[in-house]
Every structure is written in structure tokens, then in C-alpha cells.
Design a protein around this motif. Structure first.
Motif, PDB file in Angstrom:
ATOM      1  N   THR A  84       0.829  -1.201   0.000  1.00  0.00           N
ATOM      2  CA  THR A  84       0.000   0.000   0.000  1.00  0.00           C
ATOM      3  C   THR A  84       0.866   1.254   0.000  1.00  0.00           C
ATOM      4  OG1 THR A  84      -1.572  -1.243   1.330  1.00  0.00           O
ATOM      5  CG2 THR A  84      -1.926   1.114   1.159  1.00  0.00           C
ATOM      6  N   LEU A  85       1.883   1.249   0.877  1.00  0.00           N
ATOM      7  CA  LEU A  85       2.773   2.403   0.943  1.00  0.00           C
ATOM      8  C   LEU A  85       3.472   2.618  -0.386  1.00  0.00           C
ATOM      9  CD1 LEU A  85       4.608   2.314   4.366  1.00  0.00           C
ATOM     10  CD2 LEU A  85       3.440   4.249   3.335  1.00  0.00           C
ATOM     11  N   SER A  86       3.991   1.521  -0.954  1.00  0.00           N
ATOM     12  CA  SER A  86       4.737   1.651  -2.198  1.00  0.00           C
ATOM     13  C   SER A  86       3.854   2.215  -3.296  1.00  0.00           C
ATOM     14  CB  SER A  86       5.311   0.285  -2.581  1.00  0.00           C
ATOM     15  OG  SER A  86       4.985  -0.074  -3.876  1.00  0.00           O
ATOM     16  N   LYS A  87       2.627   1.699  -3.391  1.00  0.00           N
ATOM     17  CA  LYS A  87       1.737   2.197  -4.439  1.00  0.00           C
ATOM     18  C   LYS A  87       1.320   3.629  -4.163  1.00  0.00           C
ATOM     19  CE  LYS A  87      -0.413  -1.184  -7.220  1.00  0.00           C
ATOM     20  NZ  LYS A  87      -1.695  -1.710  -7.714  1.00  0.00           N
ATOM     21  N   GLY A  88       0.995   3.917  -2.897  1.00  0.00           N
ATOM     22  CA  GLY A  88       0.552   5.263  -2.559  1.00  0.00           C
ATOM     23  C   GLY A  88       1.632   6.297  -2.839  1.00  0.00           C
ATOM     24  N   LEU A  89       2.862   6.014  -2.375  1.00  0.00           N
ATOM     25  CA  LEU A  89       3.943   6.971  -2.583  1.00  0.00           C
ATOM     26  C   LEU A  89       4.263   7.109  -4.059  1.00  0.00           C
ATOM     27  CD1 LEU A  89       6.325   6.113   0.386  1.00  0.00           C
ATOM     28  CD2 LEU A  89       4.763   8.035   0.136  1.00  0.00           C
ATOM     29  N   ASN A  90       4.320   5.973  -4.754  1.00  0.00           N
ATOM     30  CA  ASN A  90       4.555   6.021  -6.191  1.00  0.00           C
ATOM     31  C   ASN A  90       3.532   6.896  -6.883  1.00  0.00           C
ATOM     32  OD1 ASN A  90       6.755   4.625  -7.429  1.00  0.00           O
ATOM     33  ND2 ASN A  90       5.958   2.736  -6.579  1.00  0.00           N
ATOM     34  N   ARG A  91       2.276   6.670  -6.519  1.00  0.00           N
ATOM     35  CA  ARG A  91       1.204   7.404  -7.179  1.00  0.00           C
ATOM     36  C   ARG A  91       1.290   8.892  -6.892  1.00  0.00           C
ATOM     37  NH1 ARG A  91      -4.002   5.562  -9.219  1.00  0.00           N
ATOM     38  NH2 ARG A  91      -5.279   7.397  -9.490  1.00  0.00           N
ATOM     39  N   GLY A  92       1.507   9.214  -5.601  1.00  0.00           N
ATOM     40  CA  GLY A  92       1.579  10.618  -5.231  1.00  0.00           C
ATOM     41  C   GLY A  92       2.728  11.343  -5.923  1.00  0.00           C
ATOM     42  N   LEU A  93       3.934  10.769  -5.819  1.00  0.00           N
ATOM     43  CA  LEU A  93       5.105  11.420  -6.398  1.00  0.00           C
ATOM     44  C   LEU A  93       4.997  11.510  -7.912  1.00  0.00           C
ATOM     45  CD1 LEU A  93       8.013   9.994  -4.242  1.00  0.00           C
ATOM     46  CD2 LEU A  93       7.079  12.308  -4.285  1.00  0.00           C
ATOM     47  N   ALA A  94       4.561  10.413  -8.536  1.00  0.00           N
ATOM     48  CA  ALA A  94       4.474  10.416  -9.993  1.00  0.00           C
ATOM     49  C   ALA A  94       3.470  11.464 -10.455  1.00  0.00           C
ATOM     50  CB  ALA A  94       4.074   9.032 -10.499  1.00  0.00           C
ATOM     51  N   THR A  95       2.359  11.591  -9.734  1.00  0.00           N
ATOM     52  CA  THR A  95       1.371  12.590 -10.122  1.00  0.00           C
ATOM     53  C   THR A  95       1.952  13.985 -10.022  1.00  0.00           C
ATOM     54  OG1 THR A  95      -0.338  11.146  -9.248  1.00  0.00           O
ATOM     55  CG2 THR A  95      -0.965  13.397  -9.709  1.00  0.00           C
ATOM     56  N   LEU A  96       2.682  14.227  -8.926  1.00  0.00           N
ATOM     57  CA  LEU A  96       3.291  15.539  -8.721  1.00  0.00           C
ATOM     58  C   LEU A  96       4.241  15.878  -9.865  1.00  0.00           C
ATOM     59  CD1 LEU A  96       3.488  17.819  -6.641  1.00  0.00           C
ATOM     60  CD2 LEU A  96       5.466  16.660  -5.676  1.00  0.00           C
TER      61      LEU A  96
END
Lengths: 391, 391
Positions: free
Chosen positions: A74-86
Motif C-alpha cells: 500500500t505504501l509503495s503504491k501510494g507513494l509512487n502514485r503521489g510522487l508520480a502525479t506531482l
């Protein structure tokens, strides 16, 4: 209709079994339901809706996509998603600005070109093994957000607002997931990895203990069959566990410290131990074909020979089991050294026995692999112990 | 700055290598770029925009998420996504209608309840191994669409239109992916599986041939080292290929007939052959520790013994290589039977040799595993041949 009824009953039984095998599966399902309901309500209530508009749906989407079984995932996907979106949002705004400077005719061509180049390059980057292991999902979201922001920017006047909304809603969804995943019955990938490695060691140990007992007690043929079925085939799952271990170790790296595990726990060590386990397993696989055959030896030393082989196997198995218990408890191994030295002594006797002159009649096919495998096992055990002490 | 420069050069080299190892990776990257650009233009041009509005962004999203490396994966994701959206959309509309009948106060509670139950049940279903293997992505989209449609329906007056738009745009995105994936340099998972199995067989064969040659020619120690490095470690990747095989077989089931493969090609057979390959590999792993040690035998028959072991290994290896070639070409095996019978003859001689009375001095640890493994190999070969003929 009767057929359908039985198949429904079967499915229900299967579901019950799945739930009982690992109750965390049930909790996980409930957690997903909870997170989704919470976020849906965000979407649903008037004041929030006024702020975010249709974009609030990104929060729902994020929850469904990001919420995974273990905290690490969950953390890996969440952080990936957040950073990539930014990142992609910023780049997308930039690309859009650049394209809009170039006049009405060139703009769509330029935008199309940007999207093409970015998608092709990012997709190729996903083939790099390191990126694939840790940032695959981030790359996906990067491509997605870049395309959405840069292309849709042409239509919507306030492109910055779109990017901003998308980012905020994703953050809301992502943090809801992460908070629920960590606070409500968390499932730690690191803990799973730890348990898996210990369990695999135990399985190998049980096989060796079982193998040793068979040759020490010499049960009748029927008894042997029973025994063989129950604990001795467990080791086979060890052989193919590499992939699971790799995935878990990757996820464990994303997790914060929890319980007995600190943040920078040496997860790579687990993979090494896993590889050693597997090498041990390969030897056992080769050994297992001799499980039910009698060890043929010259009559004079047959009894002695079988006893020694049995002891050797038993001691190796005990050492592995002990090591597994210690790993589970994360204590320093205590009784292991004793078992290993017992096994070594047995191996020495075995070696000298093999060098004796009594082997004139040659049915050796059956017994030497036993000795070979057992001596290999000792090497492996020492290796494992060293690594364990390094942890 | 120099450090950065070298790391950039390294990355470029790595990228070049990745591209050369499998040029399809480059094509795939370009294909994704193409598909994304095409769909973005859909979104971009005025008339289409008037029809679909913001929902057109779903098409972009679909392309990014659905486009996978192999045709099987793309088809599986595309179909899963399309069907799940259809089903969940219908159910979501139903749930929304039901909730709206219940009055203003109960509606949000009821909707939240529906979302919770549906998410929890669907998430649990994803733990069923069969569903996980083939419909995991579909379940995800099901949860997503249901939540979006049922909750957002409260806001937007024309809920049916939303569901309809989402479905249409997803179909556009999905079919763009599938068409491009199939028509432009397709990558078939089935073909990959076929090649992987044949390659694994070949690797095992090469090891055995190399092993045989080492013992037939007795090269000097240096030569041996060189030889060992190049072809003989290849078999190790066979041991851990189970996961790749499973994934490919799953994807291959989604693919339509192509080239020499019909629609209902027996992919499960490949998995069986893969398992046999791996069992063969385990034996070889055990055998490989004897690669560089001399086979110790009584002087009188040492030469003969080594020759026979070498021949046995060589013939097994040749048979496997031949089988691999035939598999690649999908022809009936022709020369294999000859090699197998040669190997059998060698094994017979070996057995009688082992039964002879010359083994008085006992350094057997080194040679009997060779014989054991070789005879096991013959069994495996016969198995493999049977299965191959069944294909």
C-alpha cells in the motif's frame, strides 16, 4: 438445480477455508470496504463536492487501486502514485505551456509529439529491472498524468487547477488507504517474509527429521507410507518460493519500522537465506527418491550404516528446526551448535565407514547420495548459521 | 560532474543492452506511444470532445493501464476491464435507483452500505486462486466502477449517461490497444512460453553435453575452467522459472489462434513439461558439484568408467537438445529415440560396471551420484518424450 446447489456449497466451503487459513484476508476485505465507504462519503457530502467537483472521483479511484494486502504494498503504491502525479503534473503543465506558445497550428502536433516521446521513453524505462521492481506503478501513473494534463489542458482554461485538484484528491485517497492499512490490523510484508523463511527452514528440517526417523526405526512398509504422506512432502513448496520471497522483500523495504523490525532491517539477508534454503531443498529433492527404498549395504555393517545415516539426517533436521524456532523468536541460536557438531561427528563416522573395505558387493546406487546430500547439508547449515548470526 | 557523466553513460549502455537483448521492448515502447497519441487526439479534437466531454479522459486512462507487453496480457486486461465496467455499471445504476427510492435521509446510509458490502465481498473474492489468476484486474475495475457510478449518481442527474459514456470511452481505448497490440509487431505470450520451455530444455541439454565432454576428453584444468564459465551455468535459470511459466500460460489462454498455435492449444502441457524440466534441473544442480572433480574409481576400470559416464551424459544431453529443436520447429521428434536408446545402453553398461567386484577401495562419494542422476535423467527423458508426443 442440484448441481448448482452443490457448487454453491463447495464455493462457500472454499471461501470458509480461505478465511480460516488466513483470517487477515477477511480483515483486509473489511478494511477495503471501510476505506472506500469513508472516501465515498467525502465525495458525497455537499461542501466537499463544491470544493473538488468531479475530480473527487480520483479519491475513490485511488483507494480502489492503491489499497493492497500488505502495508508495504500500500505504501509503495501510494507513494509512487503521489510522487508520480506531482512530477508528471508539473511536466505536463510545462509541456502544455511550451506547446501553447507555438501558435494554433503547431500546438496539437507538438502536444502529440510530447505525449508520444514521453510515453515511449517511460515505457522503455519500465523494462529496467530495478525500476520494474520498485517504481513500475509510479511510471504508469507518470505516463497517465502527463498525458491527461498536457492534452486536457488545451480544453480547460485553468490547467493548474486541474493538476492541483488531481493531486489533492489523490493525496486524500492515498492517505486514507495508508492510515487504515497501518492502523487497523496491519499486515506487514516484512513479517510475512520473516515467517516464510523460518517456515521453509522448518519444512526442510521436518523432512530431514522424518527421513532420519524412517531409517532409525525402520517402520513397516505401511507405516512408512502413512508417514511419507503427512509431513515429508512439505519441502516441495520451498523449491518454488523464490518469487514470493523477492516480492515480499521488495515490499518490506517500503515499510517503516514495526514491532521487532527496525526501519533498515537487512531484508537482503533474508533473500540470501532463502537461496540457501532452496539449495538445501534441491539436495533434498534428489534425496527424496531414496526415502522408501532400503539402504543396501554389506550385511556386516548394514545396521551401523543405517543408524549413522539416520542420525546424521535427524541431527541436521533438528538443527534446522531449532534454527527456525530461533529465527521466529529472533533470539541468538543456542542449541543449534550442539546439533551441528553431532551431525558432523556422524558424518565423520560415515566417511570412515565408507572407506572401510566391506563394500565388496556393489549395490551402492542407493546409499551414497544419502551421504553426499547429508554432508552438503552440513555445509549449508554452517552457511545459514553464519548468515543468521550476521542478522 | 564526472561521476554523473559516467553514470549516464552506464545507463545508456544498459538501455542499449536491454534493447538489443529483446528488440520487441523497443517496439513495445513505440507502440504504447502510438496508441496514446492516437487516443489523445480523439480527446483533443473538437467534435469528439463535444460528444464525450470530460469522460473522454477515460479513453486515455484505459490505454495507459491496459496496454501490456504481450497480446495475451492486453486482451485479458482489456476484456476484464470492459466486462467489469459493463456489469458494475449496471449494478451501480440498480443500487442507486434502489437507494433513491428510500428517501432523502436513508439514501446516503444505504449507498454507503452497498459500497461497503460490495467492496468487501469483491476484495475477498480476489483471494480465490482461480479468480486471482484470471480475473484479478476485472474485480478491481468492478469495485471501482460500482463505487463511482452508485455514489456519483447522487450528484449527476443523468446517471445512465455517465455509465454509458464511461463504457463507450473505455471500449474506444481498449479496442485501440488491442488492435495496435495485435497488428503492429505482436508479442504472443504463447510463443514466449513455447520458446521458454524449449530454451530450458536446451539449457539442460547443453549442461549434460558439456558435462559429458569434460569427462570424455579430460581437458586440462585451465580449459575446464573456461568451459565451465560459458555454457554450463545456464541451467540455473531453469530452477526458478516456474513463476514465469505460470504467468505466460495464463496469458496464453487469452490469446486467439496465431501462427502455428490454434486457439485451444494445450498450454497446460507446457506447464507439465516445465515441471519435468525443473525436476531434471534439480538433479543437475546436485550433479554440478561433481563437475570439476575427478571421478575416482579403481585404476583397472577408471578409464572405462569415465568414458561410460561421459557417454551417458552426452547422449542424454543430445537427446534433450534434439527434443528442444523439434519442439521449436513443432515437428515430431525423430532422432531423439536413437539418443535415448544409446543412453540406455550406456546406463546398462554402467550398472553392470558398478556391480563388478573391482570397487574395493572406497572413494565412491564422487562417482555414484553421477550414475544416479544420469539414470534419473533417462526416466525424465522418457516422460518428456511421452508428453511431447501427446502434444
Amino acid at each position: 438445480p442440484k448441481k448448482i446447489a452443490t457448487s454453491i456449497v463447495d464455493t462457500a466451503k472454499h471461501a470458509k477455508k480461505l478465511g480460516r487459513d488466513d483470517p487477515r484476508r477477511v480483515y483486509h476485505s473489511l478494511k477495503v470496504g471501510l476505506a472506500l465507504t469513508v472516501v465515498s462519503l467525502f465525495y458525497y457530502y455537499q461542501p466537499l463536492y463544491d470544493n473538488f467537483g468531479v475530480s473527487a472521483m480520483w479519491a475513490v479511484l485511488t483507494v480502489v487501486v492503491v489499497f493492497e494486502f500488505s502495508v508495504g504494498a500500500t505504501l509503495s503504491k501510494g507513494l509512487n502514485r503521489g510522487l508520480a502525479t506531482l512530477l508528471a503534473g508539473a511536466l505536463g503543465v510545462g509541456a502544455h505551456h511550451l506547446a501553447s506558445l507555438s501558435g494554433h497550428v503547431a500546438e496539437p502536433i507538438l502536444l502529440g509529439f510530447f505525449v508520444f516521446v514521453q510515453a515511449a521513453v517511460s515505457t522503455f524505462l519500465r523494462f529496467f529491472p530495478k525500476i520494474k521492481a520498485r517504481y513500475d506503478y509510479g511510471m504508469l501513473i507518470f505516463i497517465l498524468t502527463f498525458a491527461l494534463v498536457s492534452v486536457s489542458g488545451f480544453r480547460e482554461d485553468e490547467i493548474l487547477e486541474l493538476a492541483h485538484k488531481r493531486l489533492t484528491t489523490i493525496l486524500i485517497g492515498g492517505s486514507a488507504c495508508i492510515i487504515i492499512a497501518i492502523c487497523v490490523c496491519p499486515v506487514w510484508a516484512g513479517e510475512d517474509l520473516h515467517k516464510l523463511i523460518a517456515l521453509n527452514m522448518e519444512k526442510l528440517g521436518s523432512f530431514l527429521e522424518g527421513f532420519g526417523e524412517v531409517h532409525l526405526n525402520k517402520p513397516s512398509a505401511e507405516e512408512r507410507k502413512d508417514e511419507k504422506k503427512t509431513p515429508l512432502n512439505g519441502y516441495q513448496s520451498v523449491l518454488t518460493s523464490k518469487n514470493t520471497e523477492d516480492v515480499l522483500a521488495n515490499l518490506a523495504k517500503w515499510e517503516p519500522g514495526h514491532g521487532k523490525f527496525l526501519f533498515r532491517h537487512p531484508w537482503a539477508q533474508y533473500l540470501k537465506i532463502g537461496t540457501l534454503n532452496r539449495q538445501c531443498g534441491y539436495r533434498i529433492e534428489a534425496l527424496s527418491s531414496y526415502l522408501n527404498s532400503d539402504l543396501l549395504a554389506p550385511e556386516e555393517i548394514k545396521e551401523e550404516f543405517e543408524t549413522i545415516c539416520g542420525t546424521l539426517s535427524l541431527e541436521c533436521g533438528k538443527a534446522l528446526n531449532e534454527l527456525s524456532r530461533d529465527t521466529k523468536k529472533m533470539t541468538k541460536p543456542s542449541g543449534v551448535a550442539q546439533h551441528i557438531s553431532n551431525a558432523k561427528a556422524a558424518a565423520k563416522t560415515l566417511n570412515s565407514l565408507l572407506k572401510s573395505d566391506l563394500w565388496a558387493d556393489m549395490e551402492l546406487l542407493d546409499l551414497v547420495p544419502t551421504a553426499t546430500a547429508a554432508s552438503l547439508l552440513i555445509d549449508l547449515l554452517i552457511c545459514t548459521e553464519q548468515i543468521y548470526e550476521a542478522v
